[in-house]
Design a protein around this motif. Structure first.
Motif, mmCIF file in Angstrom:
data_model
loop_
_atom_site.group_PDB
_atom_site.id
_atom_site.type_symbol
_atom_site.label_atom_id
_atom_site.label_comp_id
_atom_site.label_asym_id
_atom_site.label_seq_id
_atom_site.Cartn_x
_atom_site.Cartn_y
_atom_site.Cartn_z
ATOM 1 N N LEU A 1 0.813 8.939 -13.258
ATOM 2 C CA LEU A 1 -0.420 8.590 -12.545
ATOM 3 C C LEU A 1 -0.605 9.536 -11.372
ATOM 4 O O LEU A 1 0.259 9.643 -10.502
ATOM 5 C CB LEU A 1 -0.352 7.138 -12.045
ATOM 6 C CG LEU A 1 -1.609 6.615 -11.334
ATOM 7 C CD1 LEU A 1 -2.797 6.553 -12.290
ATOM 8 C CD2 LEU A 1 -1.332 5.236 -10.723
ATOM 9 N N TRP A 2 -1.763 10.235 -11.367
ATOM 10 C CA TRP A 2 -2.069 11.164 -10.290
ATOM 11 C C TRP A 2 -3.167 10.588 -9.408
ATOM 12 O O TRP A 2 -4.167 10.054 -9.905
ATOM 13 C CB TRP A 2 -2.534 12.510 -10.837
ATOM 14 C CG TRP A 2 -1.457 13.306 -11.507
ATOM 15 C CD1 TRP A 2 -0.144 12.974 -11.655
ATOM 16 C CD2 TRP A 2 -1.613 14.582 -12.129
ATOM 17 N NE1 TRP A 2 0.540 13.947 -12.321
ATOM 18 C CE2 TRP A 2 -0.334 14.955 -12.632
ATOM 19 C CE3 TRP A 2 -2.669 15.438 -12.322
ATOM 20 C CZ2 TRP A 2 -0.123 16.158 -13.308
ATOM 21 C CZ3 TRP A 2 -2.470 16.639 -12.983
ATOM 22 C CH2 TRP A 2 -1.205 16.989 -13.472
ATOM 23 N N ALA A 3 -2.971 10.726 -8.113
ATOM 24 C CA ALA A 3 -3.977 10.295 -7.140
ATOM 25 C C ALA A 3 -4.500 11.509 -6.389
ATOM 26 O O ALA A 3 -3.797 12.516 -6.240
ATOM 27 C CB ALA A 3 -3.374 9.303 -6.142
ATOM 28 N N VAL A 4 -5.745 11.418 -5.932
ATOM 29 C CA VAL A 4 -6.284 12.410 -5.007
ATOM 30 C C VAL A 4 -5.968 11.922 -3.595
ATOM 31 O O VAL A 4 -6.117 10.731 -3.297
ATOM 32 C CB VAL A 4 -7.806 12.575 -5.184
ATOM 33 C CG1 VAL A 4 -8.375 13.533 -4.134
ATOM 34 C CG2 VAL A 4 -8.120 13.070 -6.595
ATOM 35 N N GLN A 5 -5.506 12.828 -2.752
ATOM 36 C CA GLN A 5 -5.186 12.456 -1.381
ATOM 37 C C GLN A 5 -6.362 11.709 -0.747
ATOM 38 O O GLN A 5 -7.498 12.182 -0.772
ATOM 39 C CB GLN A 5 -4.873 13.710 -0.562
ATOM 40 C CG GLN A 5 -4.545 13.439 0.902
ATOM 41 C CD GLN A 5 -4.284 14.720 1.680
ATOM 42 O OE1 GLN A 5 -4.005 15.770 1.104
ATOM 43 N NE2 GLN A 5 -4.377 14.646 2.991
ATOM 44 N N ALA A 6 -6.099 10.532 -0.212
ATOM 45 C CA ALA A 6 -7.144 9.707 0.386
ATOM 46 C C ALA A 6 -7.550 10.267 1.743
ATOM 47 O O ALA A 6 -6.709 10.740 2.510
ATOM 48 C CB ALA A 6 -6.680 8.259 0.531
ATOM 49 N N ALA A 7 -8.844 10.212 2.027
ATOM 50 C CA ALA A 7 -9.354 10.763 3.280
ATOM 51 C C ALA A 7 -8.761 10.051 4.489
ATOM 52 O O ALA A 7 -8.518 10.665 5.533
ATOM 53 C CB ALA A 7 -10.875 10.686 3.301
ATOM 54 N N ASP A 8 -8.526 8.740 4.357
ATOM 55 C CA ASP A 8 -8.020 7.959 5.490
ATOM 56 C C ASP A 8 -6.510 7.778 5.453
ATOM 57 O O ASP A 8 -5.935 7.028 6.244
ATOM 58 C CB ASP A 8 -8.699 6.595 5.544
ATOM 59 C CG ASP A 8 -8.531 5.811 4.245
ATOM 60 O OD1 ASP A 8 -7.821 6.306 3.348
ATOM 61 O OD2 ASP A 8 -9.112 4.721 4.135
#
Length: 418
Positions: free
Chosen positions: A147-154
């Motif tokens: 599972l890959w996530a995009v770095q969250a802005a917050d």
């Protein structure tokens, strides 16, 4: 059935690009970012093969589109090697666009791949918790789920907590990785790189307003003010157009209302639609005003002799044009106008046609202008369900057209080098 040792990547484009927009531009609107899709696909492939230690079978790109009609980015993606595009619906509700059917399509694909033992590893780029049953099913069939996530802005999670908990491996696509293929726009324009300055737009906007249109606008302003005075109102309510001669006199381009008003007979009251005379045609193919044509009925001889691009294009060229549209034309309105003009000029049998058209600036003959706007509509510039191209986009399309015409015309008249 023996399992095949290879990896598959399933991308929820709404999540990937929306999260990237939040990270880079501060809001999830995909219109705020520019995407190099070729670089993005290559980055996904290299990262997947490195993380899973398996060769790539395929990247599935799941996205929404109005009426499931492929947009320019989908057309480019689906001709790339090892990429399959799956489209769900894109619907608008309460002023916001929402994908429909994308998560269900991802669930079905994930389950089918695992059941058929088509791969040993699946990479999911998504945050949707609705994929949890599919993820668990894939694990039960012996598939490792990454599972890959995009770095969250917050700095917080932007994925379902249950999805994160069930995945076998987890990775974060950080800002450094994202910016290899995605950047924030600094001008709110289109997804193509910003073109050179566009003086033609200013020239078109500042073209002299026909005296008849000015007179019609002035007449409407005078009559509206008189009506307001009779009703005791200081300003005519709700119609900014009545101020056109004062506020927009320098703008130059008559509105459809101006054009219709210029044809109104002396006995036709303001507010009643004018009927086009027999010799009238649309000033712009997407406007609803008319302008008089001099001479005999129908199109003037000087424009009727100009060939359209369709008349100049062979069947073989049509296929080549289609391939170029899919693979290299980004869909920026200015660029679309340039491409159309370039093809038209390259196929002209005589340069006299180019000289004739150049002398008509800034008015594109109706037949060619209509063909130009129909071509532009292929790139998603036609507003969904409105069947109209945004006014600024129309100016940009025509400005790109004239820029290319001007460059070629100037080259034709330049003295030969000694």
């Amino acid at each position: 059935m023996e399992r095949v040792d290879r990896c598959v990547v399933l991308v929820d484009a709404g999540y990937l690009l929306g999260a990237a927009a939040s990270l880079l531009a501060g809001e999830p609107a995909r219109s705020r970012i520019t995407v190099d899709h070729a670089a993005l696909i290559q980055g996904l492939r290299e990262r997947a093969e490195a993380d899973t230690a398996q060769p790539l079978l395929r990247i599935y790109w799941f996205d929404g589109a109005p009426d499931r009609v492929p947009q320019p980015e989908h057309r480019r993606l689906r001709v790339m090697p090892r990429v399959t595009v799956r489209l769900g619906a894109l619907t608008r509700s309460d002023g916001r666009w929402a994908q429909k059917g994308v998560d269900a399509a991802m669930h079905a694909e994930l389950t089918e791949l695992a059941r058929n033992r088509a791969c040993s590893d699946v990479v999911l780029v998504t945050g949707d918790g609705d994929l949890l049953p599919g993820l668990m099913s894939a694990k039960e069939h012996g598939v490792a789920v990454h599972l890959w996530a995009v770095q969250a802005a917050d700095g917080d999670y932007n994925q379902s907590e249950d999805l994160v908990a069930e995945a076998d491996e987890r990775r974060v696509l950080d800002r450094a990785w994202i910016t290899q293929a995605v950047r924030a726009k600094d001008n709110g324009g289109s997804c193509a790189p910003p073109p050179a300055p566009r003086p033609e737009i200013a020239a078109i906007l500042s073209a002299p307003l026909p005296e008849a249109a000015l007179a019609a606008s002035a007449e409407r302003a005078s009559e509206a003010q008189a009506a307001a005075a009779r009703n005791g109102a200081a300003e005519p309510p709700g119609d900014e157009a009545v101020h056109a001669p004062v506020a927009h006199a320098g703008r130059g381009v008559p509105t459809p209302k101006d054009l219709a008003g210029s044809l109104r007979g002396p006995g036709v009251p303001v507010g009643q639609a004018a009927q086009p005379p027999a010799s009238a045609t649309l000033r712009w193919s997407s406007d609803k005003g008319w302008m008089e044509r001099s001479g005999a009925l129908g199109e003037p001889a000087e424009t009727a002799s100009l060939p359209t691009l369709a008349q100049l294009t062979s069947a073989e060229q049509r296929w080549a044009d289609r391939e170029e549209d899919i693979t290299t034309v980004g869909g920026d309105p200015f660029e679309v106008g340039q491409v159309f003009a370039r093809r038209w000029m390259e196929r002209l049998p005589e340069t006299v046609h180019l000289q004739k058209l150049s002398s008509m600036y800034p008015r594109i003959p109706h037949r060619i202008d209509g063909e130009l706007l129909r071509y532009a509509a292929r790139f998603g510039l036609l507003a969904h369900k409105d069947d109209q191209i945004d006014e600024h986009d129309r100016y940009a399309i025509r400005a790109g057209f004239w820029r290319e015409i001007d460059v070629r015309a100037a080259a034709e008249h330049a003295p030969a080098a000694e």
